[in-house]
Motif scaffolding. Structure first.
Motif, short mmCIF file in Angstrom:
data_model
loop_
_atom_site.label_atom_id
_atom_site.label_comp_id
_atom_site.label_asym_id
_atom_site.label_seq_id
_atom_site.Cartn_x
_atom_site.Cartn_y
_atom_site.Cartn_z
N ASP A 173 0.83 -1.21 0.00
CA ASP A 173 0.00 0.00 0.00
C ASP A 173 0.86 1.26 0.00
O ASP A 173 0.58 2.21 -0.73
N ASN A 232 -5.27 7.44 2.42
CA ASN A 232 -4.93 6.07 2.05
C ASN A 232 -4.52 5.25 3.26
O ASN A 232 -5.05 4.15 3.48
N VAL A 233 -3.59 5.76 4.04
CA VAL A 233 -3.11 4.99 5.20
C VAL A 233 -4.20 4.84 6.24
O VAL A 233 -4.32 3.79 6.89
N PHE A 278 -6.56 2.12 5.03
CA PHE A 278 -5.89 0.82 5.17
C PHE A 278 -5.92 0.37 6.63
O PHE A 278 -6.23 -0.79 6.93
N GLY A 297 -6.15 2.00 -0.73
CA GLY A 297 -6.17 1.67 0.70
C GLY A 297 -7.12 0.54 1.02
O GLY A 297 -6.83 -0.29 1.90
N GLY A 352 -5.77 -3.10 2.17
CA GLY A 352 -6.11 -3.32 3.57
C GLY A 352 -6.88 -4.60 3.83
O GLY A 352 -7.12 -4.94 5.00
#
Length: 233
Positions: A14, A43-44, A47, A97, A101
């Motif tokens: 990712d 995004n993080v 995720f 993400g 994830g």
């Protein structure tokens, strides 16, 4: 232990995908630094939430992750104007993400799907794709009731008009607002910006200091007035 390795591998995938999207594709083309941390954080964060929900709730957490993605996808960014191509990057960030994830998704499949997303965005937003196509909202200082006259005026001012929409007509002030899609002329597209040598390249003259005045830190030496000349005649 294997689950941690699997999660770490997905996290690395990712991070690589979002860094490629943000620093290798988006920023070199659009140069908006303010959206770079937004893309990375979204995004993080997605995720992390999807991985946590899946770990806590088993496979049922995947449905919660999709629901969270649906909620995030309808959020409007009201702080600043966002162009349509930047919205595309925004959704791609969320999808990356979400895909990376999901811990139950095979790593090879997640990597392949992420690569497809990156390739599509890279190709769809390439500068050479419809390079001369432009869009502008312009205000004309006259009102054209004849479409042929409006087309000729737009062609003279902007270039070859492909499609236009009249957004506002004001007969009192004799103006009209037009949203026009046009093709930029070849000569205008190939001309590079020119800097006049007399206005930009010539250095500005530095202020001259009288030789009789010396300036030192903490001390200013003021010149004494010259003594009056004596008339000896």
């Amino acid at each position: 232990m294997d689950s941690l390795r699997h999660l770490a591998a997905h996290l690395g995938l990712d991070l690589i995908a979002i860094c490629l999207l943000t620093f290798a594709i988006y920023y070199p083309r659009h140069r908006r630094r303010d959206l770079v941390p937004a893309y990375l954080a979204l995004n993080v964060a997605l995720f992390t939430i999807v991985a946590a929900l899946t770990e806590v709730g088993g496979r049922g957490g995947t449905a919660l992750g999709f629901g969270l993605f649906g909620v995030l996808s309808i959020i409007r960014l009201r702080s600043d104007a966002v162009q349509h191509e930047e919205v595309a990057y925004y959704f791609t960030t969320l999808v990356l993400g979400l895909i990376c994830g999901l811990p139950h998704l095979r790593f090879a499949l997640a990597a392949a799907l992420s690569a497809v997303l990156l390739l599509v965005v890279y190709a769809a937003d390439h500068p050479r794709l419809f390079a001369r196509a432009r869009r502008a909202v312009i205000t004309l200082d006259t009102v054209h009731t004849n479409p042929a006259a409006l087309r000729a005026d737009l062609a003279r001012r902007m270039g070859e008009p492909l499609h236009w929409t009249v957004m506002e007509i004001d007969f009192v002030r004799d103006l009209m607002v037009v949203d026009v899609r046009y093709r930029e002329p070849v000569a205008a597209a190939s001309v590079s910006p020119h800097i006049h040598p007399h206005t930009a390249t010539s250095p500005s003259p530095s202020p001259s200091v009288s030789p009789s005045v010396s300036v030192a830190p903490g001390h200013v030496d003021v010149p004494r007035p010259a003594a009056p000349a004596l008339d000896t005649a």
